[in-house]
Scaffold this motif. Structure first.
Motif, mmCIF file in Angstrom:
data_model
loop_
_atom_site.group_PDB
_atom_site.id
_atom_site.type_symbol
_atom_site.label_atom_id
_atom_site.label_comp_id
_atom_site.label_asym_id
_atom_site.label_seq_id
_atom_site.Cartn_x
_atom_site.Cartn_y
_atom_site.Cartn_z
ATOM 1 N N PHE A 91 0.831 -1.198 0.000
ATOM 2 C CA PHE A 91 0.000 0.000 0.000
ATOM 3 C C PHE A 91 0.869 1.253 0.000
ATOM 4 O O PHE A 91 1.978 1.249 0.508
ATOM 5 N N ASP A 92 0.334 2.323 -0.566
ATOM 6 C CA ASP A 92 1.069 3.575 -0.691
ATOM 7 C C ASP A 92 1.011 4.424 0.570
ATOM 8 O O ASP A 92 1.977 5.077 0.930
ATOM 9 N N ILE A 93 -0.149 4.416 1.246
ATOM 10 C CA ILE A 93 -0.345 5.306 2.396
ATOM 11 C C ILE A 93 -0.960 4.536 3.563
ATOM 12 O O ILE A 93 -1.910 3.776 3.391
ATOM 13 N N ARG A 145 -9.558 1.621 13.415
ATOM 14 C CA ARG A 145 -9.259 3.052 13.302
ATOM 15 C C ARG A 145 -7.974 3.346 12.540
ATOM 16 O O ARG A 145 -7.415 4.422 12.637
ATOM 17 N N TYR A 146 -7.505 2.370 11.777
ATOM 18 C CA TYR A 146 -6.389 2.609 10.871
ATOM 19 C C TYR A 146 -6.598 1.768 9.622
ATOM 20 O O TYR A 146 -7.414 0.849 9.610
ATOM 21 N N GLY A 147 -5.871 2.109 8.565
ATOM 22 C CA GLY A 147 -6.010 1.361 7.331
ATOM 23 C C GLY A 147 -4.953 1.759 6.319
ATOM 24 O O GLY A 147 -4.017 2.504 6.637
ATOM 25 N N TRP A 148 -5.121 1.262 5.103
ATOM 26 C CA TRP A 148 -4.155 1.504 4.036
ATOM 27 C C TRP A 148 -4.883 1.876 2.759
ATOM 28 O O TRP A 148 -5.975 1.394 2.487
ATOM 29 N N ILE A 149 -4.220 2.713 1.956
ATOM 30 C CA ILE A 149 -4.753 3.146 0.672
ATOM 31 C C ILE A 149 -3.715 2.828 -0.393
ATOM 32 O O ILE A 149 -2.523 3.103 -0.197
ATOM 33 N N LYS A 150 -4.157 2.278 -1.513
ATOM 34 C CA LYS A 150 -3.268 2.015 -2.644
ATOM 35 C C LYS A 150 -3.792 2.788 -3.849
ATOM 36 O O LYS A 150 -4.968 2.652 -4.214
ATOM 37 N N PHE A 151 -2.929 3.599 -4.446
ATOM 38 C CA PHE A 151 -3.279 4.394 -5.624
ATOM 39 C C PHE A 151 -2.713 3.762 -6.889
ATOM 40 O O PHE A 151 -1.787 2.949 -6.832
ATOM 41 N N SER A 152 -3.254 4.196 -8.037
ATOM 42 C CA SER A 152 -2.802 3.690 -9.331
ATOM 43 C C SER A 152 -1.476 4.298 -9.760
ATOM 44 O O SER A 152 -0.700 3.659 -10.445
ATOM 45 N N ALA A 153 -1.226 5.550 -9.392
ATOM 46 C CA ALA A 153 -0.032 6.245 -9.868
ATOM 47 C C ALA A 153 0.671 6.975 -8.727
ATOM 48 O O ALA A 153 0.020 7.467 -7.805
ATOM 49 N N LEU A 160 -1.473 10.586 8.321
ATOM 50 C CA LEU A 160 -1.025 9.850 7.137
ATOM 51 C C LEU A 160 0.479 9.653 7.141
ATOM 52 O O LEU A 160 1.228 10.538 7.551
ATOM 53 N N LYS A 161 0.901 8.493 6.655
ATOM 54 C CA LYS A 161 2.324 8.217 6.471
ATOM 55 C C LYS A 161 2.494 7.496 5.145
ATOM 56 O O LYS A 161 1.745 6.564 4.840
ATOM 57 N N GLN A 162 3.493 7.922 4.380
ATOM 58 C CA GLN A 162 3.773 7.253 3.114
ATOM 59 C C GLN A 162 4.491 5.947 3.420
ATOM 60 O O GLN A 162 5.414 5.907 4.232
ATOM 61 N N GLN A 163 4.056 4.882 2.771
ATOM 62 C CA GLN A 163 4.623 3.565 3.001
ATOM 63 C C GLN A 163 5.882 3.362 2.172
ATOM 64 O O GLN A 163 6.001 3.888 1.071
ATOM 65 N N ASN A 164 6.778 2.547 2.686
ATOM 66 C CA ASN A 164 7.962 2.121 1.954
ATOM 67 C C ASN A 164 7.500 1.286 0.761
ATOM 68 O O ASN A 164 6.589 0.484 0.898
ATOM 69 N N GLN A 165 8.118 1.434 -0.386
ATOM 70 C CA GLN A 165 7.656 0.755 -1.593
ATOM 71 C C GLN A 165 8.183 -0.666 -1.757
ATOM 72 O O GLN A 165 7.826 -1.343 -2.698
ATOM 73 N N ARG A 166 9.032 -1.133 -0.858
ATOM 74 C CA ARG A 166 9.542 -2.499 -0.983
ATOM 75 C C ARG A 166 8.742 -3.444 -0.094
ATOM 76 O O ARG A 166 8.400 -3.121 1.024
ATOM 77 N N ARG A 167 8.479 -4.614 -0.611
ATOM 78 C CA ARG A 167 7.805 -5.638 0.176
ATOM 79 C C ARG A 167 8.807 -6.250 1.141
ATOM 80 O O ARG A 167 10.001 -6.257 0.895
#
Length: 106
Positions: A18-20, A60-68, A90-97
């Protein structure tokens, strides 16, 4: 058989985390409402709010994934995000699995 296995491997490698990460989500907000809110910044592919089995409410927390990636930047250009009178954190997630990390302690 090999073609199906190769297709699965491509799908797995193309998946991103997820992105955020979103915290302080009011318990009255559903994942549909959260997705609708963040859709103003770009195309939301997925929205996830984990639920507590005992209470039946989300945690009370979750994740959002965007297309771009630009959609993610659009979110962070706004100073604050408020839903039902509550400021979201909000926090930006690290892009590596995790499986892609070299050091398992990262």
């Amino acid at each position: 058989m090999a073609a199906a296995s190769a297709a699965r491997a491509v799908r797995r490698s193309s998946r991103r985390i997820f992105d955020i990460f979103v915290a302080e989500v009011p318990w009255t907000v559903s994942s549909k409402e959260l997705k609708e809110y963040f859709s103003q910044f770009g195309t939301v592919q997925r929205c996830q709010l984990p639920f507590d089995k005992e209470t039946g409410f989300h945690r009370r927390y979750g994740w959002i994934k965007f297309s771009a990636p630009q959609d993610v930047q659009n979110v962070f250009q706004k100073d604050s995000h408020i839903l039902e009178g509550t400021k979201l954190s909000l926090k930006q997630q690290n892009q590596r699995r995790r499986s892609q990390r070299k050091n398992p302690n990262e």
